[in-house]
Structures are given as structure tokens and as C-alpha cells.
Design a protein around this motif. Sequence first.
Motif, PDB file in Angstrom:
ATOM      1  N   SER A 185     -33.041  70.922  19.219  1.00  0.00           N
ATOM      2  CA  SER A 185     -34.447  70.554  19.111  1.00  0.00           C
ATOM      3  C   SER A 185     -34.729  69.288  19.920  1.00  0.00           C
ATOM      4  CB  SER A 185     -34.853  70.379  17.646  1.00  0.00           C
ATOM      5  OG  SER A 185     -34.229  69.263  17.056  1.00  0.00           O
ATOM      6  N   THR A 186     -33.845  68.289  19.834  1.00  0.00           N
ATOM      7  CA  THR A 186     -34.105  67.061  20.591  1.00  0.00           C
ATOM      8  C   THR A 186     -34.000  67.315  22.091  1.00  0.00           C
ATOM      9  OG1 THR A 186     -31.810  66.380  20.222  1.00  0.00           O
ATOM     10  CG2 THR A 186     -33.464  65.410  18.788  1.00  0.00           C
ATOM     11  N   TYR A 187     -32.995  68.054  22.530  1.00  0.00           N
ATOM     12  CA  TYR A 187     -32.854  68.327  23.965  1.00  0.00           C
ATOM     13  C   TYR A 187     -33.825  69.402  24.447  1.00  0.00           C
ATOM     14  CZ  TYR A 187     -28.879  65.294  24.905  1.00  0.00           C
ATOM     15  OH  TYR A 187     -28.078  64.193  25.101  1.00  0.00           O
TER      16      TYR A 187
ATOM     17  N   GLN B 100     -45.119  70.163  26.338  1.00  0.00           N
ATOM     18  CA  GLN B 100     -45.513  68.772  26.457  1.00  0.00           C
ATOM     19  C   GLN B 100     -44.313  67.818  26.312  1.00  0.00           C
ATOM     20  OE1 GLN B 100     -48.340  68.028  23.333  1.00  0.00           O
ATOM     21  NE2 GLN B 100     -48.772  65.942  24.017  1.00  0.00           N
ATOM     22  N   LEU B 101     -43.380  68.154  25.432  1.00  0.00           N
ATOM     23  CA  LEU B 101     -42.308  67.222  25.092  1.00  0.00           C
ATOM     24  C   LEU B 101     -40.975  67.511  25.776  1.00  0.00           C
ATOM     25  CD1 LEU B 101     -42.963  66.579  21.286  1.00  0.00           C
ATOM     26  CD2 LEU B 101     -43.964  65.488  23.301  1.00  0.00           C
ATOM     27  N   ALA B 102     -40.903  68.587  26.576  1.00  0.00           N
ATOM     28  CA  ALA B 102     -39.644  68.896  27.267  1.00  0.00           C
ATOM     29  C   ALA B 102     -39.290  67.752  28.204  1.00  0.00           C
ATOM     30  CB  ALA B 102     -39.788  70.197  28.042  1.00  0.00           C
ATOM     31  N   TRP B 103     -38.042  67.320  28.185  1.00  0.00           N
ATOM     32  CA  TRP B 103     -37.628  66.189  29.039  1.00  0.00           C
ATOM     33  C   TRP B 103     -36.272  66.427  29.681  1.00  0.00           C
ATOM     34  CZ3 TRP B 103     -32.984  63.931  27.800  1.00  0.00           C
ATOM     35  CH2 TRP B 103     -32.477  64.213  26.511  1.00  0.00           C
TER      36      TRP B 103
ATOM     37  N   GLY C  28     -37.011  69.553  23.257  1.00  0.00           N
ATOM     38  CA  GLY C  28     -38.386  69.037  23.172  1.00  0.00           C
ATOM     39  C   GLY C  28     -39.206  69.661  22.050  1.00  0.00           C
ATOM     40  N   ILE C  29     -38.542  69.971  20.925  1.00  0.00           N
ATOM     41  CA  ILE C  29     -39.222  70.620  19.798  1.00  0.00           C
ATOM     42  C   ILE C  29     -38.909  69.861  18.508  1.00  0.00           C
ATOM     43  CG2 ILE C  29     -39.477  72.766  18.461  1.00  0.00           C
ATOM     44  CD1 ILE C  29     -38.406  74.243  20.982  1.00  0.00           C
ATOM     45  N   PRO C  30     -39.824  69.012  18.022  1.00  0.00           N
ATOM     46  CA  PRO C  30     -39.575  68.318  16.749  1.00  0.00           C
ATOM     47  C   PRO C  30     -39.458  69.333  15.612  1.00  0.00           C
ATOM     48  CG  PRO C  30     -41.599  67.533  17.814  1.00  0.00           C
ATOM     49  CD  PRO C  30     -41.147  68.720  18.579  1.00  0.00           C
TER      50      PRO C  30
ATOM     51  N   LEU D 182     -45.416  72.439  20.859  1.00  0.00           N
ATOM     52  CA  LEU D 182     -45.329  71.121  21.502  1.00  0.00           C
ATOM     53  C   LEU D 182     -44.348  71.105  22.671  1.00  0.00           C
ATOM     54  CD1 LEU D 182     -45.171  69.004  18.214  1.00  0.00           C
ATOM     55  CD2 LEU D 182     -47.071  69.038  19.837  1.00  0.00           C
TER      56      LEU D 182
ATOM     57  N   GLU E  49     -43.105  70.847  34.081  1.00  0.00           N
ATOM     58  CA  GLU E  49     -43.731  70.068  35.150  1.00  0.00           C
ATOM     59  C   GLU E  49     -44.455  71.002  36.119  1.00  0.00           C
ATOM     60  OE1 GLU E  49     -44.978  66.722  35.760  1.00  0.00           O
ATOM     61  OE2 GLU E  49     -43.222  66.745  34.443  1.00  0.00           O
TER      62      GLU E  49
END
Lengths: 258, 258
Positions: A124-126, A240-243, A128-130, A237, A252
Motif C-alpha cells: 500500500s505504501t509503495y 494521485q498518490l503513486a510515487w 500509493g494506496i492508504p 487515490l 504522470e
Amino acid sequence: QVGEVYLVGAGPGDPELLTFKALRLMQQADVVLYDRLVSDEVLELCRRDADLIYVGKKRDQHAVPQQDINQLLIEHARAGRRVVRLKGGDPFIFGRGGEELEQLKAAGIPFQVVPGITAASACSTYGGIPLTHRNYAQSVKFVTGQLKNRTSDLNFAELVQPNQTIVFYMGLHTLEMLVTGLLEQGKPQDTPIAIVAQGTSPQQRVLTGTLADIVQKQAQAQLPAPAIIIVGEVVALQPQLAWFGESALDAETQRTED
Amino acid sequence: QVGEVYLVGAGPGDPELLTFKALRLMQQADVVLYDRLVSDEVLELCRRDADLIYVGKKRDQHAVPQQDINQLLIEHARAGRRVVRLKGGDPFIFGRGGEELEQLKAAGIPFQVVPGITAASACSTYGGIPLTHRNYAQSVKFVTGQLKNRTSDLNFAELVQPNQTIVFYMGLHTLEMLVTGLLEQGKPQDTPIAIVAQGTSPQQRVLTGTLADIVQKQAQAQLPAPAIIIVGEVVALQPQLAWFGESALDAETQRTED
């Protein structure tokens, strides 16, 4: 003098996501019994002269039966060795850690347990999904997607409640059954769902969709195991939150194209 | 040039349960914004010359309002600094990590997320309570016990399903309401329940009982926060699997007396 068994969670695979305690015990161990989900990079951090014993299981095909693993742990400890039992993720979340400790206890072998980053946290952290979010999910549930008796193992009526996130472990090969079970119990077709495959590794891939289209999308994308499946509004989300990795690049590109 | 924000899970408090990645980013950070649940021992691992800013919240009493935290993160990053946002446990499990990242994204600040050992993993492994177990629980659910509108926030009908483990975060001050809610929905009186207080620390204490007697036991024992509450058949394994701290000694005494 009897040895000791350290039941250690190895986390998701990236050695940087090991804990300091896990590494310290790995470097003390004379013998390491490890599972399929423990990565090569993590194994390389064991002591050079330690005996590494593979006891991994594949689905429906036990490399080493559980009772033989228990017996190996007991024998090595009785021989006075320090034994690390290394498991992917966290030993107490779908890791059968409890079963192994019960046998050690019965045999009088002392043990310690080290928690690890479980797949749900890592992916979830990698990805981008809380897993929880005040506006979308006030609880999160971890379920195994490995079904012995088809969908009858799962209480889908309970899984379709709103305002919760569901994480299926080991559910990639039963994806269609899981989706069907949720839909049959009235979970909306447009419920967001994500597959995070090989989470935290350079090969990580994230596939998002809805209950209506994820089976078809995965049939095309063919994301490989190991993977977890995340169901719930929090998945919306993700763009928006993918990094991290490819999913961040995809997001992107989408934004640029919009 | 704009800086970057690292949203980092600090785990349960024991610095040995930090990940290597968490420590590496902490040692790079110019500024660290940290919560109440981040331990002193962990904070001491930050760079000597880093600015440490406390933004912790207490229940019903926000030390720094969330929007001010968001603004601080954005300002420091815009000033070109590397900012660590350090949270107890895992940032995506009851950590409001998602909310903070949405604001960073909107402000065009790049970020990364590092998972941490969440309290449920830490307290279950150090408390001797497996969260899943083939014979007792095929799933585990994390729920917040912090109730805004008394019990009406929680779907107790769903929480009383058998064969699952429920972990309440932040539920110590609502223990009686949680127990009453479960009993009213038909959860059996003899369902095992445990409170793990200050898990993984030398002060860890574990109190076990049943839904029928835990409120009275806690009234006597007065275990302090932070604590998690574990409900389910897996708790019955605790006397057998306890290995850390006082609870292990208690279990040993019990066995000797039996």
C-alpha cells in the motif's frame, strides 16, 4: 545446552525494509530455514557460514511438509544451534508462525519473534494506496484469497460492508472468484480495486480498475504473483498518490495527457 | 529548488524495529516533524543538527491542527529542505498519511513513503498472540476504537463474525463501550480478549480475559495507553506463546503453579 529459535519477519523483499533486529538475529544464526517469499537480497545478509535451508512451499505443492519444518527447527535447536526461521512479511499475519511456536513450546525450545513489514503495509505504501483514510475507510481487513473450498470459505456478506478496505493476500489465482463473490453480495460494480504485484521491488506493477473490469484488465496485463489485491474507495487515490516505479510514471503520463 | 518529504513509519517505539530505510532517510533529513507516539530512542537517531518539530496530537486536543502540519511540510519543502514526517507505526494504517500526501501533491511537492511495523504486528508478536491461525482465525481486521459518536460509529454486527481476529487501535478509553457493543450483537461472553499496553517496550504489559471480565480486570490493572486490544480465539494461545517481558514470566508462574 539447547539453542534458541528466532521467528523473524523478513518483510516484503527489499532488504532496506528489514528491521535492525531482524538483521542482527540473522547475523547470529547458525542455521536459517527460509520460505519462498524471502528474497535473495535478504538471504545474502545472513552469516556467510550459516546453513541456509529452503523449506518453501508452493501453492498446492508443499516443498517441505509443515510437520517436517517443525521437526527441523526442534532438531537444530536441540543440537545447541541458534536457528532463524525466516518468513516473508510478518510471521503472525498469514505466516503460520503460531503453529510453529506451539510445537517449539511443546518441545521446550525457547524462542523469540520479530515482526516484519507485512505485504499489505509494504504494497500500500509503495503503491500509493492508504489502507485507512478518514473520508473513505475507518477500518481495514486482511483476508486470504487462497480458497480451499472455492468461495464457500469466505463470508462475502461481511466483506461487502462499506467504509472498509479489504486486502486479499495470495488471491491472484482466485481473482475472478473473489470479484464474483463480492458482486453477488451486492458490492457496487464501480468499487475501485487494485492489484499490486511484486510490491516494493523494481519490478513492482500496479493495476487499478473496478470490480466490473479488473478481471478483464488482469487477463490482458497478466501481472505475476506474488501480489496483493486491495478493494475499496481508497484505491481511487492511487493515481494521485503513486510515487514509486512504473505506476508513478503512468500516473504522470495520465496527468500530462489530461 | 524544492525539497522532498519522506513520510516515514517509525514502528512501535523500539529503535531496533525501525527499518534500514527509515533510519537512512532520518539521517538525511534537515527537518523532522514527529508525533506523540514516536519514542525518544527513535528521535535520538535523527541527525544531530536536524530541526525536530513536535506536532503531536493528544486525544480531543490537537497540539497542532492537521492543516498547520500540512502547511509546515509544504513550507519546509519549498524552502529546499529534506523533510521527514515521522509517524508512530505505519503511516497508512490509522496514520492520516493519505491526507497529508494529498496536500503535498496539490502543492507539487515530491514525496516518498516508508512503511513501518504497525502496532497490531508489533504488539501481537511481542505479546505472543498470532493474528491469524489456521484453526482459529482466517482473517484479521484493524479498527479504530476512537469513537466520535459513541458506538454508532462501529458496525458491531459485522465485528462479531467468528473466525476473525479484531484489533482495536486507540480503544483503551472506550473499552467498556467496545465490549458492550460486541456482547449486544451476540459475541459470546467467553470470547478471549487481550490488552497489550506499551507493546515492545520494557514496560510492556499484557492483560488477558474474556468479554465478560476484561472491563473489571482492566479497572483493577489500570494498564496505560498506548495500548491495543485484540479480540478472538487466538488470544487463548497467549499463555503458551508469551516469550517477552512480564507476560512471559506470568505464564511461567502459572504453568509452575498448575
